[in-house]
Design a protein around this motif. Structure first.
Motif, PDB file in Angstrom:
ATOM      1  N   GLU A  45     -35.431  59.621  54.685  1.00  0.00           N
ATOM      2  CA  GLU A  45     -35.715  58.520  53.764  1.00  0.00           C
ATOM      3  C   GLU A  45     -36.161  57.277  54.513  1.00  0.00           C
ATOM      4  N   ALA A  46     -35.523  56.975  55.660  1.00  0.00           N
ATOM      5  CA  ALA A  46     -35.826  55.769  56.415  1.00  0.00           C
ATOM      6  C   ALA A  46     -37.216  55.818  57.032  1.00  0.00           C
ATOM      7  N   GLU A  47     -37.680  57.009  57.379  1.00  0.00           N
ATOM      8  CA  GLU A  47     -38.990  57.126  57.984  1.00  0.00           C
ATOM      9  C   GLU A  47     -40.098  56.768  57.003  1.00  0.00           C
ATOM     10  N   GLY A  48     -39.813  56.849  55.710  1.00  0.00           N
ATOM     11  CA  GLY A  48     -40.791  56.465  54.707  1.00  0.00           C
ATOM     12  C   GLY A  48     -41.898  57.492  54.517  1.00  0.00           C
ATOM     13  N   HIS A  49     -41.728  58.662  55.075  1.00  0.00           N
ATOM     14  CA  HIS A  49     -42.742  59.692  54.928  1.00  0.00           C
ATOM     15  C   HIS A  49     -42.598  60.366  53.574  1.00  0.00           C
ATOM     16  N   TYR A  50     -43.660  60.956  53.163  1.00  0.00           N
ATOM     17  CA  TYR A  50     -43.610  61.755  51.952  1.00  0.00           C
ATOM     18  C   TYR A  50     -42.963  63.094  52.273  1.00  0.00           C
ATOM     19  N   LEU A  51     -42.316  63.654  51.284  1.00  0.00           N
ATOM     20  CA  LEU A  51     -41.786  65.008  51.375  1.00  0.00           C
ATOM     21  C   LEU A  51     -42.724  65.921  50.616  1.00  0.00           C
ATOM     22  N   SER A  52     -42.715  67.179  50.947  1.00  0.00           N
ATOM     23  CA  SER A  52     -43.566  68.139  50.241  1.00  0.00           C
ATOM     24  C   SER A  52     -42.712  68.969  49.293  1.00  0.00           C
ATOM     25  N   ALA A  53     -43.238  69.179  48.105  1.00  0.00           N
ATOM     26  CA  ALA A  53     -42.581  70.040  47.124  1.00  0.00           C
ATOM     27  C   ALA A  53     -43.674  70.792  46.370  1.00  0.00           C
ATOM     28  N   ASP A  54     -43.309  71.937  45.818  1.00  0.00           N
ATOM     29  CA  ASP A  54     -44.254  72.827  45.174  1.00  0.00           C
ATOM     30  C   ASP A  54     -44.321  72.559  43.671  1.00  0.00           C
ATOM     31  N   LEU A  55     -45.532  72.384  43.161  1.00  0.00           N
ATOM     32  CA  LEU A  55     -45.767  72.231  41.724  1.00  0.00           C
ATOM     33  C   LEU A  55     -46.902  73.171  41.342  1.00  0.00           C
ATOM     34  N   CYS A  56     -46.591  74.154  40.525  1.00  0.00           N
ATOM     35  CA  CYS A  56     -47.590  75.136  40.049  1.00  0.00           C
ATOM     36  C   CYS A  56     -48.320  75.808  41.214  1.00  0.00           C
ATOM     37  N   GLY A  57     -47.604  76.092  42.280  1.00  0.00           N
ATOM     38  CA  GLY A  57     -48.211  76.771  43.420  1.00  0.00           C
ATOM     39  C   GLY A  57     -48.940  75.855  44.386  1.00  0.00           C
ATOM     40  N   GLU A  58     -48.953  74.571  44.135  1.00  0.00           N
ATOM     41  CA  GLU A  58     -49.623  73.604  45.012  1.00  0.00           C
ATOM     42  C   GLU A  58     -48.581  72.692  45.649  1.00  0.00           C
ATOM     43  N   GLU A  59     -48.800  72.343  46.914  1.00  0.00           N
ATOM     44  CA  GLU A  59     -47.904  71.423  47.617  1.00  0.00           C
ATOM     45  C   GLU A  59     -48.319  69.989  47.301  1.00  0.00           C
ATOM     46  N   LEU A  60     -47.382  69.200  46.778  1.00  0.00           N
ATOM     47  CA  LEU A  60     -47.630  67.786  46.513  1.00  0.00           C
ATOM     48  C   LEU A  60     -46.714  66.951  47.390  1.00  0.00           C
ATOM     49  N   ASP A  61     -47.195  65.781  47.803  1.00  0.00           N
ATOM     50  CA  ASP A  61     -46.409  64.858  48.616  1.00  0.00           C
ATOM     51  C   ASP A  61     -45.750  63.842  47.707  1.00  0.00           C
ATOM     52  N   ILE A  62     -44.419  63.716  47.837  1.00  0.00           N
ATOM     53  CA  ILE A  62     -43.631  62.837  46.971  1.00  0.00           C
ATOM     54  C   ILE A  62     -42.715  61.967  47.827  1.00  0.00           C
ATOM     55  N   VAL A  63     -42.483  60.751  47.371  1.00  0.00           N
ATOM     56  CA  VAL A  63     -41.570  59.826  48.031  1.00  0.00           C
ATOM     57  C   VAL A  63     -40.147  60.359  47.866  1.00  0.00           C
ATOM     58  N   SER A  93     -52.077  63.454  45.946  1.00  0.00           N
ATOM     59  CA  SER A  93     -51.228  64.345  45.156  1.00  0.00           C
ATOM     60  C   SER A  93     -51.255  63.977  43.681  1.00  0.00           C
ATOM     61  N   TYR A  94     -51.379  62.679  43.382  1.00  0.00           N
ATOM     62  CA  TYR A  94     -51.435  62.261  41.980  1.00  0.00           C
ATOM     63  C   TYR A  94     -52.696  62.814  41.306  1.00  0.00           C
ATOM     64  N   GLU A  95     -53.820  62.778  42.022  1.00  0.00           N
ATOM     65  CA  GLU A  95     -55.054  63.334  41.469  1.00  0.00           C
ATOM     66  C   GLU A  95     -54.898  64.830  41.206  1.00  0.00           C
ATOM     67  N   LEU A  96     -54.244  65.526  42.145  1.00  0.00           N
ATOM     68  CA  LEU A  96     -54.008  66.961  41.977  1.00  0.00           C
ATOM     69  C   LEU A  96     -53.051  67.214  40.817  1.00  0.00           C
ATOM     70  N   SER A 115     -35.888  66.554  45.076  1.00  0.00           N
ATOM     71  CA  SER A 115     -34.599  65.913  45.331  1.00  0.00           C
ATOM     72  C   SER A 115     -33.760  66.745  46.285  1.00  0.00           C
ATOM     73  N   GLU A 116     -33.865  68.075  46.210  1.00  0.00           N
ATOM     74  CA  GLU A 116     -33.147  68.932  47.149  1.00  0.00           C
ATOM     75  C   GLU A 116     -33.681  68.752  48.559  1.00  0.00           C
ATOM     76  N   THR A 117     -34.990  68.603  48.686  1.00  0.00           N
ATOM     77  CA  THR A 117     -35.595  68.398  49.997  1.00  0.00           C
ATOM     78  C   THR A 117     -35.140  67.084  50.610  1.00  0.00           C
ATOM     79  N   SER A 118     -35.000  66.050  49.775  1.00  0.00           N
ATOM     80  CA  SER A 118     -34.580  64.745  50.298  1.00  0.00           C
ATOM     81  C   SER A 118     -33.082  64.685  50.535  1.00  0.00           C
ATOM     82  N   GLY A 119     -32.331  65.636  49.999  1.00  0.00           N
ATOM     83  CA  GLY A 119     -30.891  65.663  50.212  1.00  0.00           C
ATOM     84  C   GLY A 119     -30.098  64.848  49.219  1.00  0.00           C
TER      85      GLY A 119
END
Length: 138
Positions: A45-63, A93-96, A115-119
């Protein structure tokens, strides 16, 4: 003049001096549901990087969910999903996301995975539990 607590002698025993104990070193607890220790989740969380999660078979970057602003949470609570996703997704990712046009179930799975990825679980806290004692009737 009347006696007060500053002018009268104490008749009770004084308390023993408390010693400061050093805290035991905390062992890293790994959460079973995410596989991340609290320190690892904070670091992500502190690094401020996006996390990746799967939506409909596509990887999206989320805060990470711990970095979501309260205005963003209000959008989520008011079911303004497009505005919410615009706040939490990277621009690409928003466009996708708009092209994918997911169902509510798919979107719920995506938020849960993120949320599981971010802990940190997203949602209502359990709050204090009710007392097992019943109130006494008169």
């Amino acid at each position: 003049m009347a006696a007060n607590s500053r002018t009268t002698a104490r008749k009770t025993a004084t308390r023993p001096v408390r010693t400061v104990r050093e805290a035991a070193p905390a062992e890293a607890e790994v959460r079973e549901d995410t596989g991340l220790s609290p320190a690892d989740a904070q670091e992500i969380e502190a690094e401020g990087h996006y996390l990746s999660a799967d939506l409909c078979g596509e990887e999206l970057d989320i805060v990470p969910s711990g970095a979501w602003r309260q205005t963003t949470m209000r959008k989520l609570n008011n079911n303004q999903m497009d505005a919410f996703m615009e706040d939490v997704l990277s621009p690409e990712s928003y466009e996708l996301y708009l092209e994918l046009d997911p169902t509510n179930a798919e979107l719920g799975d995506f938020i849960s995975a993120a949320s599981e990825t971010s802990g940190e679980p997203v949602g209502k806290s359990g709050g204090p539990s009710r007392s097992s004692r019943r109130t006494r009737r008169r």
